[in-house]
Motif scaffolding. Structure first.
Motif, PDB file in Angstrom:
ATOM      1  N   GLN A   1       0.858  -1.174   0.000  1.00  0.00           N
ATOM      2  CA  GLN A   1       0.000   0.000   0.000  1.00  0.00           C
ATOM      3  C   GLN A   1       0.907   1.242   0.000  1.00  0.00           C
ATOM      4  O   GLN A   1       2.076   1.167   0.362  1.00  0.00           O
ATOM      5  CB  GLN A   1      -0.893   0.027   1.245  1.00  0.00           C
ATOM      6  N   TYR A   2       0.331   2.380  -0.399  1.00  0.00           N
ATOM      7  CA  TYR A   2       1.081   3.633  -0.368  1.00  0.00           C
ATOM      8  C   TYR A   2       0.287   4.670   0.424  1.00  0.00           C
ATOM      9  O   TYR A   2      -0.938   4.727   0.317  1.00  0.00           O
ATOM     10  CB  TYR A   2       1.335   4.154  -1.784  1.00  0.00           C
ATOM     11  N   ILE A   3       0.995   5.455   1.206  1.00  0.00           N
ATOM     12  CA  ILE A   3       0.346   6.564   1.912  1.00  0.00           C
ATOM     13  C   ILE A   3       1.078   7.852   1.550  1.00  0.00           C
ATOM     14  O   ILE A   3       2.309   7.922   1.580  1.00  0.00           O
ATOM     15  CB  ILE A   3       0.322   6.345   3.440  1.00  0.00           C
ATOM     16  N   ASN A   4       0.317   8.868   1.199  1.00  0.00           N
ATOM     17  CA  ASN A   4       0.891  10.154   0.850  1.00  0.00           C
ATOM     18  C   ASN A   4       1.415  10.858   2.102  1.00  0.00           C
ATOM     19  O   ASN A   4       0.879  10.682   3.200  1.00  0.00           O
ATOM     20  CB  ASN A   4      -0.141  11.022   0.150  1.00  0.00           C
ATOM     21  N   VAL A   5       2.436  11.682   1.914  1.00  0.00           N
ATOM     22  CA  VAL A   5       3.060  12.398   3.014  1.00  0.00           C
ATOM     23  C   VAL A   5       3.036  13.891   2.700  1.00  0.00           C
ATOM     24  O   VAL A   5       3.545  14.313   1.661  1.00  0.00           O
ATOM     25  CB  VAL A   5       4.517  11.933   3.232  1.00  0.00           C
ATOM     26  N   THR A   6       2.455  14.679   3.589  1.00  0.00           N
ATOM     27  CA  THR A   6       2.455  16.121   3.404  1.00  0.00           C
ATOM     28  C   THR A   6       3.886  16.646   3.539  1.00  0.00           C
ATOM     29  O   THR A   6       4.686  16.102   4.299  1.00  0.00           O
ATOM     30  CB  THR A   6       1.546  16.809   4.424  1.00  0.00           C
TER      31      THR A   6
ATOM     32  N   PRO B   1      11.080   9.854  -0.632  1.00  0.00           N
ATOM     33  CA  PRO B   1      10.963  11.310  -0.615  1.00  0.00           C
ATOM     34  C   PRO B   1      10.638  11.939  -1.963  1.00  0.00           C
ATOM     35  O   PRO B   1       9.914  12.941  -2.022  1.00  0.00           O
ATOM     36  CB  PRO B   1      12.333  11.773  -0.095  1.00  0.00           C
ATOM     37  N   GLU B   2      11.147  11.369  -3.039  1.00  0.00           N
ATOM     38  CA  GLU B   2      10.875  11.954  -4.354  1.00  0.00           C
ATOM     39  C   GLU B   2       9.409  11.845  -4.731  1.00  0.00           C
ATOM     40  O   GLU B   2       8.878  12.702  -5.466  1.00  0.00           O
ATOM     41  CB  GLU B   2      11.751  11.291  -5.415  1.00  0.00           C
ATOM     42  N   GLN B   3       8.741  10.812  -4.229  1.00  0.00           N
ATOM     43  CA  GLN B   3       7.308  10.630  -4.491  1.00  0.00           C
ATOM     44  C   GLN B   3       6.444  11.185  -3.353  1.00  0.00           C
ATOM     45  O   GLN B   3       5.216  11.126  -3.432  1.00  0.00           O
ATOM     46  CB  GLN B   3       6.977   9.143  -4.696  1.00  0.00           C
ATOM     47  N   ALA B   4       7.091  11.696  -2.301  1.00  0.00           N
ATOM     48  CA  ALA B   4       6.381  12.220  -1.128  1.00  0.00           C
ATOM     49  C   ALA B   4       5.372  11.201  -0.616  1.00  0.00           C
ATOM     50  O   ALA B   4       4.193  11.502  -0.430  1.00  0.00           O
ATOM     51  CB  ALA B   4       5.694  13.550  -1.465  1.00  0.00           C
ATOM     52  N   ARG B   5       5.869   9.997  -0.316  1.00  0.00           N
ATOM     53  CA  ARG B   5       4.980   8.935   0.144  1.00  0.00           C
ATOM     54  C   ARG B   5       5.770   7.887   0.911  1.00  0.00           C
ATOM     55  O   ARG B   5       7.008   7.847   0.865  1.00  0.00           O
ATOM     56  CB  ARG B   5       4.269   8.275  -1.038  1.00  0.00           C
TER      57      ARG B   5
ATOM     58  N   ALA C   1      -4.157   3.422   9.217  1.00  0.00           N
ATOM     59  CA  ALA C   1      -4.389   4.686   9.914  1.00  0.00           C
ATOM     60  C   ALA C   1      -3.434   4.833  11.097  1.00  0.00           C
ATOM     61  O   ALA C   1      -2.946   5.933  11.385  1.00  0.00           O
ATOM     62  CB  ALA C   1      -5.843   4.767  10.379  1.00  0.00           C
ATOM     63  N   ASN C   2      -3.150   3.733  11.780  1.00  0.00           N
ATOM     64  CA  ASN C   2      -2.232   3.807  12.917  1.00  0.00           C
ATOM     65  C   ASN C   2      -0.800   4.039  12.462  1.00  0.00           C
ATOM     66  O   ASN C   2      -0.044   4.758  13.121  1.00  0.00           O
ATOM     67  CB  ASN C   2      -2.321   2.530  13.756  1.00  0.00           C
ATOM     68  N   ILE C   3      -0.421   3.457  11.339  1.00  0.00           N
ATOM     69  CA  ILE C   3       0.914   3.717  10.788  1.00  0.00           C
ATOM     70  C   ILE C   3       1.055   5.194  10.443  1.00  0.00           C
ATOM     71  O   ILE C   3       2.081   5.824  10.733  1.00  0.00           O
ATOM     72  CB  ILE C   3       1.161   2.831   9.550  1.00  0.00           C
ATOM     73  N   ILE C   4       0.026   5.764   9.821  1.00  0.00           N
ATOM     74  CA  ILE C   4       0.035   7.189   9.500  1.00  0.00           C
ATOM     75  C   ILE C   4       0.199   8.018  10.768  1.00  0.00           C
ATOM     76  O   ILE C   4       0.954   9.001  10.810  1.00  0.00           O
ATOM     77  CB  ILE C   4      -1.251   7.574   8.747  1.00  0.00           C
ATOM     78  N   ARG C   5      -0.500   7.610  11.839  1.00  0.00           N
ATOM     79  CA  ARG C   5      -0.409   8.337  13.109  1.00  0.00           C
ATOM     80  C   ARG C   5       0.990   8.235  13.694  1.00  0.00           C
ATOM     81  O   ARG C   5       1.569   9.248  14.127  1.00  0.00           O
ATOM     82  CB  ARG C   5      -1.435   7.781  14.109  1.00  0.00           C
ATOM     83  N   VAL C   6       1.561   7.042  13.729  1.00  0.00           N
ATOM     84  CA  VAL C   6       2.895   6.839  14.300  1.00  0.00           C
ATOM     85  C   VAL C   6       3.931   7.693  13.573  1.00  0.00           C
ATOM     86  O   VAL C   6       4.819   8.303  14.196  1.00  0.00           O
ATOM     87  CB  VAL C   6       3.283   5.348  14.247  1.00  0.00           C
TER      88      VAL C   6
ATOM     89  N   ALA D   1       2.390  11.341   9.313  1.00  0.00           N
ATOM     90  CA  ALA D   1       2.695  11.525   7.890  1.00  0.00           C
ATOM     91  C   ALA D   1       1.820  12.548   7.186  1.00  0.00           C
ATOM     92  O   ALA D   1       2.185  13.040   6.116  1.00  0.00           O
ATOM     93  CB  ALA D   1       2.587  10.180   7.155  1.00  0.00           C
ATOM     94  N   GLN D   2       0.682  12.897   7.764  1.00  0.00           N
ATOM     95  CA  GLN D   2      -0.261  13.717   7.003  1.00  0.00           C
ATOM     96  C   GLN D   2      -0.702  14.984   7.739  1.00  0.00           C
ATOM     97  O   GLN D   2      -1.782  15.515   7.502  1.00  0.00           O
ATOM     98  CB  GLN D   2      -1.465  12.860   6.584  1.00  0.00           C
ATOM     99  N   GLN D   3       0.174  15.461   8.604  1.00  0.00           N
ATOM    100  CA  GLN D   3      -0.116  16.718   9.288  1.00  0.00           C
ATOM    101  C   GLN D   3      -0.014  17.893   8.313  1.00  0.00           C
ATOM    102  O   GLN D   3       0.844  17.900   7.427  1.00  0.00           O
ATOM    103  CB  GLN D   3       0.856  16.921  10.454  1.00  0.00           C
ATOM    104  N   GLU D   4      -0.881  18.902   8.486  1.00  0.00           N
ATOM    105  CA  GLU D   4      -0.836  20.104   7.650  1.00  0.00           C
ATOM    106  C   GLU D   4       0.207  21.064   8.227  1.00  0.00           C
ATOM    107  O   GLU D   4      -0.012  21.698   9.246  1.00  0.00           O
ATOM    108  CB  GLU D   4      -2.216  20.757   7.597  1.00  0.00           C
ATOM    109  N   MET D   5       1.328  21.186   7.547  1.00  0.00           N
ATOM    110  CA  MET D   5       2.446  21.944   8.102  1.00  0.00           C
ATOM    111  C   MET D   5       2.199  23.445   8.219  1.00  0.00           C
ATOM    112  O   MET D   5       2.683  24.071   9.182  1.00  0.00           O
ATOM    113  CB  MET D   5       3.716  21.666   7.296  1.00  0.00           C
TER     114      MET D   5
END
Length: 284
Positions: A3-8, A74-78, A96-101, A104-108
Motif C-alpha cells: 500500500q502507499y500513503i501520501n506524506v504532506t 521522498p521523491e514521491q512524497a509517500r 491509519a495507525n501507521i500514519i499516526r505513528v 505523515a499527514q499533518q498540515e504543516m
C-alpha cells in the motif's frame, strides 16, 4: 500486500527516524536509513474492537504477530507500506495507525502558524517538524513507566532484555506484550525499584479492563500508584497523538523555556508541537 500513503511536505523524516531508532526494541522493531518496520498484534484493530480470531484461523490457535515495513520515498512524497496481515478486516485501521505513528499527514502551515503564535522566530522552527508516536497508548504507558527517572537508553536496554529477549525466543509472537501478559509478568526480575515493578503489573491489570482509547480513559490512570501527570501527558502525546498537550513538568522543557521567550498556550490547540520543538532544540 503493498500500500502507499501520501506524506504532506515538508516532512522531516530525519527527526521521525531518530525518535523511532533511539527507542527501537530489538526483535520487535527495526529502523534503517529510509524505513521503519515492526511486529504487532492485529487483533485490537478489528472493526468490532473484539479480539476475535481472524476468519482464516482456528479459534484454538495462537495468532502469530503481524508485520509491516514503511519505506519513505521522498521523491514521491509517500511511504511504501509492506503489510502482512492475517485478516483484511483490520487493514484500514492498521494503515491509519501507521500514519499516526509517522505523523505523515499533518498540515504543516497550521503547525508553523501555531509555533509562530507561541513566540518562535521563523529560524527557530524546525522545517517539517512532526510528532512521532508509539504504536499504542498501552505501549506508551509501559515505556513511560520503565523510563521513570532513567535515560531513554537505559529504558530501552531494560526493554531489550525483557521484551526483546522474549520476541527473539518466540518467533511467532514478536509483538509488544499485551496487557494480559504484563499483568501476569514476574516483574521482580526487572532492574528497577519494587514500587515501579508493581506499577507495571498494575498498569497491565488496568488496561485489561480499560481501552486507553481517549483522553478520559488515559486521565483515569492517575488513580494508579506510581503514575503521575508527566506519565499521563506522555501517554496522551505519544500514545494517542493528542495535539494539545504540554509537559510543563518535563525537565528538558523547563530548561528550554529559559532559552526561548515563548508562551505555549498561544499555540493551542497544537501545544504538543511546542513541546516537540523544544526537545528538538535540546538535541541540537
Amino acid at each position: 500486500m503493498i500500500q502507499y500513503i501520501n506524506v504532506t511536505q515538508p516532512y522531516n523524516w530525519a527527526m521521525v527516524r531518530a525518535f523511532l531508532l533511539r527507542r527501537a526494541i530489538a526483535g520487535v522493531e527495526t529502523c534503517s536509513a529510509l524505513s521503519y518496520a515492526r511486529f504487532f498484534d492485529e487483533r485490537p484493530f478489528y472493526p468490532d474492537a473484539v479480539a476475535s480470531p481472524p476468519l482464516s484461523l482456528n479459534p484454538t490457535e495462537t495468532l502469530p504477530s503481524s508485520w509491516f515495513c514503511a519505506t519513505y520515498e521522498p521523491e514521491q512524497a509517500r511511504f511504501k507500506i509492506e503489510l502482512h496481515l492475517h485478516d483484511m478486516r483490520c487493514r484500514d485501521a492498521v494503515l491509519a495507525n501507521i500514519i499516526r505513528v509517522l505523523d505523515a499527514q499533518q498540515e504543516m502551515p497550521v503547525i508553523n502558524d501555531a509555533l509562530r503564535n507561541a513566540g518562535f522566530a521563523a529560524e527557530e522552527i524546525t522545517q517539517g517538524i512532526r510528532l512521532p508516536a508509539t504504536w499504542s497508548p498501552f505501549e506508551a504507558l509501559i515505556r513511560a513507566i520503565v523510563g521513570q527517572q532513567i535515560s531513554v537508553t537505559g529504558a530501552v536496554n531494560i526493554l531489550n532484555n525483557w521484551v526483546g529477549q522474549q520476541a527473539n525466543t518466540d518467533k511467532l509472537l514478536r509483538h509488544f506484550p499485551t496487557p494480559d501478559a504484563i499483568a501476569q509478568y514476574g516483574t521482580s526480575s526487572l532492574p528497577m525499584p519494587k514500587a515501579r515493578q508493581q506499577t507495571l503489573n498494575a498498569a497491565g491489570t488496568f488496561a485489561q479492563n480499560n481501552a486507553l482509547s481517549d483522553v478520559d480513559s488515559v486521565q483515569s490512570l492517575l488513580a494508579l500508584k506510581g503514575i503521575g501527570p508527566w506519565t499521563v501527558n506522555y501517554v496522551l502525546m505519544r500514545g494517542l497523538s493528542a495535539p494539545d498537550v504540554f509537559l510543563h513538568n518535563d525537565l528538558v522543557v523547563k530548561n528550554q523555556l529559559k532559552r526561548f521567550a515563548i508562551n505555549p498556550e498561544n499555540a493551542s490547540p497544537w501545544q504538543s508541537y511546542v513541546c516537540i520543538q523544544l526537545w528538538e532544540h535540546a538535541n541540537t
